[in-house]
Design an enzyme around this catalytic site. Structure first.
Site, PDB file in Angstrom:
ATOM      1  CB  ILE A 205      20.782   2.582  10.520  1.00  0.00           C
ATOM      2  CG1 ILE A 205      21.540   3.661   9.759  1.00  0.00           C
ATOM      3  CG2 ILE A 205      21.600   2.087  11.701  1.00  0.00           C
ATOM      4  CD1 ILE A 205      21.842   4.890  10.604  1.00  0.00           C
TER       5      ILE A 205
ATOM      6  CD  GLU B 165       8.557  11.873   6.398  1.00  0.00           C
ATOM      7  OE1 GLU B 165       7.464  11.315   6.435  1.00  0.00           O
ATOM      8  OE2 GLU B 165       9.619  11.252   6.206  1.00  0.00           O
TER       9      GLU B 165
ATOM     10  CE  LYS C  98       9.234   8.933   8.985  1.00  0.00           C
ATOM     11  NZ  LYS C  98      10.106   8.806   7.875  1.00  0.00           N
TER      12      LYS C  98
ATOM     13  CB  ALA D 151      -0.901  -0.018   1.228  1.00  0.00           C
TER      14      ALA D 151
ATOM     15  CE  LYS E  48      12.840   9.027  10.812  1.00  0.00           C
ATOM     16  NZ  LYS E  48      13.586   9.919   9.915  1.00  0.00           N
TER      17      LYS E  48
ATOM     18  N   GLY F 229      16.155   5.039   8.680  1.00  0.00           N
ATOM     19  CA  GLY F 229      16.158   4.425   7.343  1.00  0.00           C
ATOM     20  C   GLY F 229      16.793   3.054   7.291  1.00  0.00           C
TER      21      GLY F 229
ATOM     22  CB  VAL G 164       9.608   3.900   0.469  1.00  0.00           C
ATOM     23  CG1 VAL G 164      10.117   2.619   1.118  1.00  0.00           C
ATOM     24  CG2 VAL G 164      10.267   5.114   1.125  1.00  0.00           C
ATOM     25  N   GLY G 165       7.880   2.810  -1.924  1.00  0.00           N
ATOM     26  CA  GLY G 165       7.124   1.690  -2.493  1.00  0.00           C
ATOM     27  C   GLY G 165       7.656   1.278  -3.858  1.00  0.00           C
TER      28      GLY G 165
HETATM   29  N1  LIG Z   1      11.348   8.690   1.571  1.00  0.00           N
HETATM   30  C1  LIG Z   1      12.136   8.247   2.531  1.00  0.00           C
HETATM   31  O1  LIG Z   1      13.363   8.416   2.507  1.00  0.00           O
HETATM   32  C2  LIG Z   1      11.566   7.512   3.701  1.00  0.00           C
HETATM   33  C3  LIG Z   1      12.443   6.895   4.599  1.00  0.00           C
HETATM   34  C4  LIG Z   1      11.932   6.204   5.714  1.00  0.00           C
HETATM   35  C5  LIG Z   1      10.579   6.139   5.897  1.00  0.00           C
HETATM   36  N2  LIG Z   1       9.749   6.762   5.005  1.00  0.00           N
HETATM   37  C6  LIG Z   1       8.325   6.619   5.253  1.00  0.00           C
HETATM   38  O2  LIG Z   1       7.795   5.766   4.235  1.00  0.00           O
HETATM   39  C7  LIG Z   1       6.454   6.138   3.925  1.00  0.00           C
HETATM   40  C8  LIG Z   1       6.354   6.459   2.438  1.00  0.00           C
HETATM   41  O3  LIG Z   1       7.249   7.524   2.139  1.00  0.00           O
HETATM   42  P1  LIG Z   1       7.511   7.970   0.617  1.00  0.00           P
HETATM   43  O4  LIG Z   1       8.667   8.910   0.687  1.00  0.00           O
HETATM   44  O5  LIG Z   1       7.587   6.784  -0.272  1.00  0.00           O
HETATM   45  O6  LIG Z   1       6.173   8.791   0.347  1.00  0.00           O
HETATM   46  P2  LIG Z   1       5.556   9.240  -1.065  1.00  0.00           P
HETATM   47  O7  LIG Z   1       4.748  10.442  -0.784  1.00  0.00           O
HETATM   48  O8  LIG Z   1       6.604   9.283  -2.106  1.00  0.00           O
HETATM   49  O9  LIG Z   1       4.577   8.007  -1.435  1.00  0.00           O
HETATM   50  C9  LIG Z   1       3.386   7.767  -0.749  1.00  0.00           C
HETATM   51  C10 LIG Z   1       2.556   6.754  -1.536  1.00  0.00           C
HETATM   52  O10 LIG Z   1       1.396   6.445  -0.799  1.00  0.00           O
HETATM   53  C11 LIG Z   1       0.248   6.682  -1.590  1.00  0.00           C
HETATM   54  N3  LIG Z   1      -0.792   7.257  -0.750  1.00  0.00           N
HETATM   55  C12 LIG Z   1      -0.650   8.334   0.081  1.00  0.00           C
HETATM   56  N4  LIG Z   1      -1.835   8.606   0.661  1.00  0.00           N
HETATM   57  C13 LIG Z   1      -2.704   7.671   0.188  1.00  0.00           C
HETATM   58  C14 LIG Z   1      -4.069   7.434   0.387  1.00  0.00           C
HETATM   59  N5  LIG Z   1      -4.791   8.244   1.176  1.00  0.00           N
HETATM   60  N6  LIG Z   1      -4.645   6.382  -0.246  1.00  0.00           N
HETATM   61  C15 LIG Z   1      -3.931   5.608  -1.066  1.00  0.00           C
HETATM   62  N7  LIG Z   1      -2.620   5.783  -1.309  1.00  0.00           N
HETATM   63  C16 LIG Z   1      -2.021   6.808  -0.686  1.00  0.00           C
HETATM   64  C17 LIG Z   1       0.665   7.689  -2.640  1.00  0.00           C
HETATM   65  O11 LIG Z   1      -0.176   7.552  -3.792  1.00  0.00           O
HETATM   66  C18 LIG Z   1       2.084   7.250  -2.911  1.00  0.00           C
HETATM   67  O12 LIG Z   1       2.079   6.180  -3.818  1.00  0.00           O
HETATM   68  C19 LIG Z   1       6.137   7.303   4.859  1.00  0.00           C
HETATM   69  O13 LIG Z   1       5.576   6.792   6.051  1.00  0.00           O
HETATM   70  C20 LIG Z   1       7.517   7.892   5.173  1.00  0.00           C
HETATM   71  O14 LIG Z   1       7.542   8.575   6.396  1.00  0.00           O
HETATM   72  C21 LIG Z   1      10.209   7.431   3.922  1.00  0.00           C
HETATM   73  N1  LIG Z   2      12.057  12.403   5.815  1.00  0.00           N
HETATM   74  C1  LIG Z   2      12.811  11.427   6.525  1.00  0.00           C
HETATM   75  C2  LIG Z   2      12.787  10.118   5.801  1.00  0.00           C
HETATM   76  C3  LIG Z   2      13.447   8.990   6.554  1.00  0.00           C
HETATM   77  O1  LIG Z   2      12.694   8.645   7.683  1.00  0.00           O
HETATM   78  C4  LIG Z   2      14.238  11.922   6.670  1.00  0.00           C
HETATM   79  O2  LIG Z   2      14.617  12.882   6.010  1.00  0.00           O
HETATM   80  O3  LIG Z   2      14.976  11.354   7.470  1.00  0.00           O
HETATM   81 NA    NA Z   3      16.304   1.475  10.497  1.00  0.00          NA
END
Ligand SMILES: NC(=O)c1ccc[n+]([C@@H]2O[C@H](COP(=O)([O-])OP(=O)(O)OC[C@H]3O[C@@H](n4cnc5c(N)ncnc54)[C@H](O)[C@@H]3O)[C@@H](O)[C@H]2O)c1
Ligand SMILES: N[C@@H](CCO)C(=O)O
Ligand code: NA
Length: 439
Positions: free
Chosen positions: A138, A192, A107, A10, A207, A136, A15-16
């Site tokens: 780590i 974010e 988080k 989802a 975190k 991330g 990240v996905g």
């Molecule tokens: N980007 C990073 O470096 C990183 C690192 C660690 C953790 N995270 C965490 O991972 C998660 C995803 O981050 P990301 O950077 O990939 O975000 P992003 O904004 O790039 O992607 C979010 C995805 O979720 C989908 N989405 C969001 N709201 C939605 C909804 N209401 N219904 C259906 N789909 C929905 C969006 O369509 C998109 O595909 C977040 O919790 C973020 O805090 C990100």
């Molecule tokens: N926005 C977060 C992503 C990793 O959790 C950061 O910059 O560290």
């Molecule tokens: Na970690």
């Protein structure tokens, strides 16, 4: 061979999409390592038509992530949408409640609902894995949840936000402006969805609250974190710190004290020769002070699609290797019901050194008055220097003080006293100094 582990993802953003690519590209290798196939069978995101550079033919698309969690098609729900409320919350709750394992990088969700979600996971005998949620790539959750079992931890601190560390590093090295650095961090996929969470310190607080629970066996208390972000840090502060032998880092610190637990997030001065001062760019670092092991420092990529996907993939592989019927370890390192109540230490009693920068008018006696206010509050000074104003200001002086260890209450009283004298020409800048491991 055991049946394939069926994955539903989802969220297909930074990240996905990186996770999808990694699993697809390493399909054979993962099957060999895990002894069973890891197969992505279903996904959900907001925009079906978006080009993500991944091939979604052959996977079922769900417009609604909760429907994906409910579908019965999956063994593991990977939540990568973000946010501490719906749809992330109901998606994860639904999956756990149906006996589906969950892996999340979220988080914000865990900081607010982690104990409830851990309880549901335990009740249904499934895993709730979240390595990617803190620092991330780590492996700090694994280290704290598994490797340090039995240690008593006195302090855990670190650089927990890649975006802020990237901004501070580029400001310091290249004199780049704050807004340009942030825009670049966003372009690189570090920030974010709402970057205010990064730069105002909330992401670090989320975190930290998770780490605090793992370190001290307490309930997660994210509303009790003292938070200051980096938006008030200027290039002048960074240069002044440099001249005094320090770097400025946004740290999250959780520390056991006599009166409770301190949880604080703020820009922090660390000696240039300390290990944490050398941690630059998107790199994160976590130091854990443990009684049996001693001091452990982990550092590595803290944000970005691939680094985060690596941690998510490790969590999925752990599930693939586990066998049905085997007892699964509790999400927060101990049964959720045995987590102790959190007891907060007052920020006013925090003890440490302080950097104080005061823009003052050109007036006789100012220097002496500042020294008097400090003495009145029992603050002993390591140094006090006076210098001309930055080019932007037309007149006056900047007085920079570095204190020996004192209390937060004393510093606040002293600064209030100085404010009352009427010679300040701008808002005082106060930055805490942290005791850190030498490099
Ligand atoms: N980007 C990073 O470096 C990183 C690192 C660690 C953790 N995270 C965490 O991972 C998660 C995803 O981050 P990301 O950077 O990939 O975000 P992003 O904004 O790039 O992607 C979010 C995805 O979720 C989908 N989405 C969001 N709201 C939605 C909804 N209401 N219904 C259906 N789909 C929905 C969006 O369509 C998109 O595909 C977040 O919790 C973020 O805090 C990100
Ligand atoms: N926005 C977060 C992503 C990793 O959790 C950061 O910059 O560290
Ligand atoms: Na970690």
């Amino acid at each position: 061979m055991t049946e394939a582990l069926r994955i539903g993802i989802a969220g297909l953003g930074t990240v996905g999409a990186a996770l999808f690519s990694a699993i697809t590209a390493r399909h054979t290798m993962l099957t060999q390592i895990c002894g069973r196939e890891i197969r992505i069978v279903a996904v959900s995101a907001r925009d079906r038509g978006r080009d993500r550079g991944i091939d979604l033919s052959g996977v079922t698309w769900f417009d609604d992530p909760v429907e994906l969690a409910r579908s019965g098609e999956i063994d593991v729900l990977v939540e990568l949408m973000g946010g501490d409320s719906d749809p992330a919350l109901s998606t994860v709750r639904t999956a756990l409640g149906r006996g589906v394992h969950v892996v999340t990088a979220n988080k914000a969700l865990l900081a607010r609902h982690g104990v409830d979600l851990a309880t549901i996971a335990e009740e249904h005998g499934v895993l709730l894995n979240f390595e990617a949620a803190v620092a991330g790539g780590i492996p700090v959750i694994k280290a704290m949840r598994e490797s340090l079992t039995g240690n008593s931890i006195s302090r855990v601190y670190g650089i927990l936000n890649g975006t802020c560390n990237y901004i501070l590093t580029r400001m310091q090295r290249e004199n780049m402006g704050f807004a340009d650095c942030l825009a670049e961090a966003q372009r690189l996929g570090y920030a974010e969805a709402d970057p205010a969470f990064d730069i105002e310190g909330n992401d670090t607080a989320h975190k930290l609250a998770i780490l605090t629970s793992l370190a001290f066996g307490t309930k997660i208390a994210c509303d009790e974190v003292y938070i200051e972000g980096i938006t008030n840090i200027t290039i002048d502060d960074i240069h002044a710190a440099d001249e005094l032998g320090y770097r400025i880092k946004l740290l999250g610190v959780a520390q056991r004290t006599e009166t409770g637990i301190e949880q604080r997030v703020h820009p922090t001065m660390v000696p240039k020769d300390s290990m944490i001062a050398q941690v630059d760019g998107v790199t994160n670092a976590v130091t854990i002070e443990a009684d049996i092991l001693g001091e452990l420092m982990l550092s590595g990529p803290g944000a970005g699609g691939d680094a985060t996907a690596s941690a998510v993939l490790g969590d999925i592989a752990d599930i693939a290797k586990s066998r049905p019927g085997h007892q699964h370890g509790p999400a927060l390192g101990r049964p959720a019901a045995s987590l102790e109540p959190y007891r907060q230490a007052e920020m006013q009693s925090h003890q440490g050194g302080y950097f104080i920068s005061l823009r003052v008018e050109d007036r006789t006696g100012v220097f002496a008055s500042i020294a008097t206010e400090m003495a009145k509050n029992g603050i002993s000074l390591e140094s006090i220097v006076q210098r001309g104003q930055p080019a932007a200001a037309r007149s006056g002086q900047t007085v920079i003080l570095v204190t020996h260890a004192t209390t937060e209450a004393s510093v606040r009283n002293a600064v209030d006293g100085i404010r009352g004298e009427g010679y300040l020409a701008g808002a005082p800048q106060v930055i805490r100094i942290e005791r850190t491991a030498a490099g």
